[in-house]
Enzyme design. Structure first.
Site, PDB file in Angstrom:
ATOM      1  N   ARG A  79       0.910  -1.813   0.077  1.00  0.00           N
ATOM      2  CA  ARG A  79      -0.402  -0.425  -0.106  1.00  0.00           C
ATOM      3  C   ARG A  79       1.243   0.942  -0.087  1.00  0.00           C
ATOM      4  O   ARG A  79       1.129   1.155   0.432  1.00  0.00           O
ATOM      5  CB  ARG A  79      -1.073   0.143   1.334  1.00  0.00           C
ATOM      6  CG  ARG A  79      -1.780  -1.145   1.417  1.00  0.00           C
ATOM      7  CD  ARG A  79      -2.524  -1.288   2.366  1.00  0.00           C
ATOM      8  NE  ARG A  79      -4.084  -2.189   2.088  1.00  0.00           N
ATOM      9  CZ  ARG A  79      -3.512  -3.462   1.643  1.00  0.00           C
ATOM     10  NH1 ARG A  79      -3.012  -4.368   2.608  1.00  0.00           N
ATOM     11  NH2 ARG A  79      -5.180  -4.849   1.880  1.00  0.00           N
ATOM     12  N   HIS A 104      -1.207  -2.288  -4.403  1.00  0.00           N
ATOM     13  CA  HIS A 104      -0.573  -3.554  -5.159  1.00  0.00           C
ATOM     14  C   HIS A 104      -0.626  -2.844  -6.799  1.00  0.00           C
ATOM     15  O   HIS A 104      -1.040  -3.397  -7.838  1.00  0.00           O
ATOM     16  CB  HIS A 104      -1.506  -4.655  -5.301  1.00  0.00           C
ATOM     17  CG  HIS A 104      -0.715  -5.990  -4.036  1.00  0.00           C
ATOM     18  ND1 HIS A 104       0.119  -5.477  -3.375  1.00  0.00           N
ATOM     19  CD2 HIS A 104      -1.734  -6.475  -2.976  1.00  0.00           C
ATOM     20  CE1 HIS A 104       0.288  -6.345  -2.667  1.00  0.00           C
ATOM     21  NE2 HIS A 104      -1.003  -7.035  -2.443  1.00  0.00           N
ATOM     22  N   HIS A 175       3.280 -12.361  -5.335  1.00  0.00           N
ATOM     23  CA  HIS A 175       2.598 -13.220  -4.693  1.00  0.00           C
ATOM     24  C   HIS A 175       1.566 -14.896  -4.327  1.00  0.00           C
ATOM     25  O   HIS A 175       0.110 -14.638  -5.000  1.00  0.00           O
ATOM     26  CB  HIS A 175       0.769 -11.865  -5.051  1.00  0.00           C
ATOM     27  CG  HIS A 175      -0.432 -11.378  -3.543  1.00  0.00           C
ATOM     28  ND1 HIS A 175      -0.704 -11.939  -2.944  1.00  0.00           N
ATOM     29  CD2 HIS A 175       0.106 -10.295  -3.499  1.00  0.00           C
ATOM     30  CE1 HIS A 175      -1.296 -12.048  -2.623  1.00  0.00           C
ATOM     31  NE2 HIS A 175      -0.835 -11.056  -1.942  1.00  0.00           N
ATOM     32  N   TYR A 177       0.701 -17.672  -3.010  1.00  0.00           N
ATOM     33  CA  TYR A 177      -0.534 -18.564  -1.840  1.00  0.00           C
ATOM     34  C   TYR A 177       0.150 -19.854  -1.629  1.00  0.00           C
ATOM     35  O   TYR A 177      -0.381 -20.624  -2.464  1.00  0.00           O
ATOM     36  CB  TYR A 177      -1.377 -18.588  -2.009  1.00  0.00           C
ATOM     37  CG  TYR A 177      -2.222 -17.215  -2.061  1.00  0.00           C
ATOM     38  CD1 TYR A 177      -2.179 -16.414  -3.282  1.00  0.00           C
ATOM     39  CD2 TYR A 177      -3.581 -17.193  -1.691  1.00  0.00           C
ATOM     40  CE1 TYR A 177      -2.678 -15.344  -2.653  1.00  0.00           C
ATOM     41  CE2 TYR A 177      -4.222 -15.429  -0.750  1.00  0.00           C
ATOM     42  CZ  TYR A 177      -3.826 -14.195  -1.706  1.00  0.00           C
ATOM     43  OH  TYR A 177      -4.141 -13.388  -1.321  1.00  0.00           O
ATOM     44  N   ASP A 245      -1.357  -9.921   8.668  1.00  0.00           N
ATOM     45  CA  ASP A 245      -0.546  -9.269   6.895  1.00  0.00           C
ATOM     46  C   ASP A 245      -0.301  -7.826   7.624  1.00  0.00           C
ATOM     47  O   ASP A 245      -0.959  -6.964   7.659  1.00  0.00           O
ATOM     48  CB  ASP A 245      -2.918  -8.989   6.472  1.00  0.00           C
ATOM     49  CG  ASP A 245      -2.787  -8.044   5.643  1.00  0.00           C
ATOM     50  OD1 ASP A 245      -1.653  -8.681   4.756  1.00  0.00           O
ATOM     51  OD2 ASP A 245      -3.295  -8.206   4.864  1.00  0.00           O
ATOM     52  N   GLN A 278       5.681  -9.433   3.642  1.00  0.00           N
ATOM     53  CA  GLN A 278       5.125  -8.703   3.955  1.00  0.00           C
ATOM     54  C   GLN A 278       4.397 -10.730   4.271  1.00  0.00           C
ATOM     55  O   GLN A 278       4.163 -11.514   2.931  1.00  0.00           O
ATOM     56  CB  GLN A 278       4.116  -7.968   2.640  1.00  0.00           C
ATOM     57  CG  GLN A 278       2.249  -8.367   3.301  1.00  0.00           C
ATOM     58  CD  GLN A 278       2.291  -7.275   4.332  1.00  0.00           C
ATOM     59  OE1 GLN A 278       2.921  -6.352   4.388  1.00  0.00           O
ATOM     60  NE2 GLN A 278       1.123  -6.894   4.569  1.00  0.00           N
ATOM     61  N   GLU A 305       5.866 -12.308   0.534  1.00  0.00           N
ATOM     62  CA  GLU A 305       6.077 -11.848  -0.002  1.00  0.00           C
ATOM     63  C   GLU A 305       6.726 -10.214   0.314  1.00  0.00           C
ATOM     64  O   GLU A 305       6.730  -9.586   1.033  1.00  0.00           O
ATOM     65  CB  GLU A 305       4.337 -10.833  -0.535  1.00  0.00           C
ATOM     66  CG  GLU A 305       3.554 -11.415  -0.374  1.00  0.00           C
ATOM     67  CD  GLU A 305       1.471 -10.857  -0.333  1.00  0.00           C
ATOM     68  OE1 GLU A 305       2.453  -8.935  -0.370  1.00  0.00           O
ATOM     69  OE2 GLU A 305       1.237 -11.273   0.281  1.00  0.00           O
TER      70      GLU A 305
HETATM   71  C1  GAL Z   1      -1.621  -8.911   0.294  1.00  0.00           C
HETATM   72  C2  GAL Z   1      -1.891  -7.172   1.387  1.00  0.00           C
HETATM   73  C3  GAL Z   1      -3.301  -8.139   1.417  1.00  0.00           C
HETATM   74  C4  GAL Z   1      -4.756  -7.823   0.532  1.00  0.00           C
HETATM   75  C5  GAL Z   1      -4.009  -8.977  -0.535  1.00  0.00           C
HETATM   76  C6  GAL Z   1      -4.651  -8.942  -1.760  1.00  0.00           C
HETATM   77  O1  GAL Z   1      -0.209  -8.489   0.062  1.00  0.00           O
HETATM   78  O2  GAL Z   1      -1.139  -7.170   2.535  1.00  0.00           O
HETATM   79  O3  GAL Z   1      -4.414  -6.797   2.685  1.00  0.00           O
HETATM   80  O4  GAL Z   1      -5.280  -7.021   0.298  1.00  0.00           O
HETATM   81  O5  GAL Z   1      -2.662  -8.848  -0.834  1.00  0.00           O
HETATM   82  O6  GAL Z   1      -6.000  -9.869  -1.775  1.00  0.00           O
END
Ligand code: GAL
Length: 340
Positions: A79, A104, A175, A177, A245, A278, A305
């Site tokens: 952000r 992002h 990003h 998961y 987060d 992150q 991240e």
């Molecule tokens: C992450 C972020 C979260 C959320 C997510 C996307 O990187 O830290 O707050 O925005 O991406 O859903």
């Protein structure tokens, strides 16, 4: 020989391709749409191939994807408060797409473009994209290259290179998961993070101040803890993030973090030369179908991240993400896989 197949088309008719990289027992499938890591398969403790990242089966789902699954994030990951920052005496106003903040890369970040495949081989692929001057409000044209290689230790290395024609800010990440069991709840994973310092956040997830982990025990992963252990603690920071987060400032050791699943025996080591990480426990994943008939819901994965700190264009004390004209941005993150 590169293995490339068609992965359908975007809603505007652009062709999407999937490139498969192989090395020993590891396989990675990567889309030119957002340089997206769609699957990453490594052996578990018993030698069973296990796909350790979440993803989708169709281009259409990726286009609608609001969770950035597996994608390259840019021009600025995480952000920027109120979508504003000042550089060289000029205030830049960015697209705002997360409440009042920029997230992002904005409304259409790097994750929402088909990139050019510059080169591809058996275990390597490089993508390029030219982000024009003013895209989502950012200064300067930025030429970007993101490459993936699959090497020893079943390791996927992502290299990010960029050059701008004026001074700008750049923060590139991936990003993915991760779920080291190939699916299901991921909060039983054990995490270690090489950091003494957390960035506290407000209710809109903008960093407030650096906090020593001595004062934030629910966030202390200097020794391994499961994510489940403290995620539901009565803690303002955990409430602000709806779970983990948060950004950790890395101490500079080669290993930024380790994630281990006692169930599969898979251990993932994350190495990087980025200054921060992150940790995101997939808190905002809305229940939906995923690839291969999976059903995704919150907390079924862990994102690690690697990045410059959130809002760092406004908070130089967290480390500067400025890329000067003529300088080269060249950073890497390596995810290596072992079993124990
Ligand atoms: C992450 C972020 C979260 C959320 C997510 C996307 O990187 O830290 O707050 O925005 O991406 O859903």
């Amino acid at each position: 020989m590169a293995e490339i197949r068609s992965f359908g088309r975007t809603s505007s008719g652009e062709a999407v391709s999937e490139i498969t990289l192989r090395n020993g027992a590891a396989e990675a499938r990567i889309l030119d749409w957002g340089c997206t890591l769609r699957s990453l398969t490594v052996p578990d403790r018993a030698g069973r191939p296990t796909d350790v990242v979440l993803g989708y089966d169709t281009a259409e789902e990726y286009e609608k994807n609001d969770g950035y699954l597996g994608a390259a994030i840019g021009r600025f990951a995480n952000r920027i408060a109120r979508g504003r920052f000042t550089l060289g005496g000029h205030e830049y106003i960015l697209a705002v797409n997360d409440g009042a903040n920029h997230l992002h890369g904005g409304a259409r970040g790097f994750d929402k473009y088909v990139w050019s495949v510059e080169s591809a081989g058996k275990d390597f692929v490089a993508f390029t994209r030219l982000s024009p001057d003013g895209e989502e409000g950012y200064p300067g044209a930025l030429s970007v290259r993101v490459s993936y290689s699959l090497g020893a230790e079943n390791a996927l290395t992502i290299r990010y290179e960029a050059e701008a024609d004026v001074d700008t800010v750049v923060n590139l990440t991936n990003h993915s998961y991760f779920n080291l069991n190939g699916g299901g709840d991921a909060m039983g994973h054990e995490l270690t993070v090489g950091s003494d310092t957390l960035l506290g956040i407000d209710e809109t997830s903008i960093p407030t101040c650096a906090i020593s982990l001595d004062d934030a025990p629910n966030f202390d992963f200097r020794s391994p803890h499961t994510l489940a252990e403290r995620i539901s603690a009565d803690d303002t920071q955990l409430k602000n993030g709806s779970g983990y987060d948060h950004c950790y400032m890395l101490s500079g050791a080669e290993t930024a973090a380790e994630l281990y699943s006692p169930q599969s025996g898979i251990l993932m080591r994350c190495e990087t030369d980025m200054p921060a990480l992150q940790l995101y426990t997939a808190n905002f994943v809305s229940p939906r179908p995923g690839k291969g008939g999976a059903r995704y819901s919150p907390r079924q994965a862990v994102c690690l991240e690697t990045e410059f700190a959130p809002d760092s264009p406004n908070r130089p004390e967290f480390g500067s993400p400025v890329l000067k004209k003529g300088e080269k941005y060249d950073r890497f993150t390596r995810y290596a896989f072992f079993t124990k």
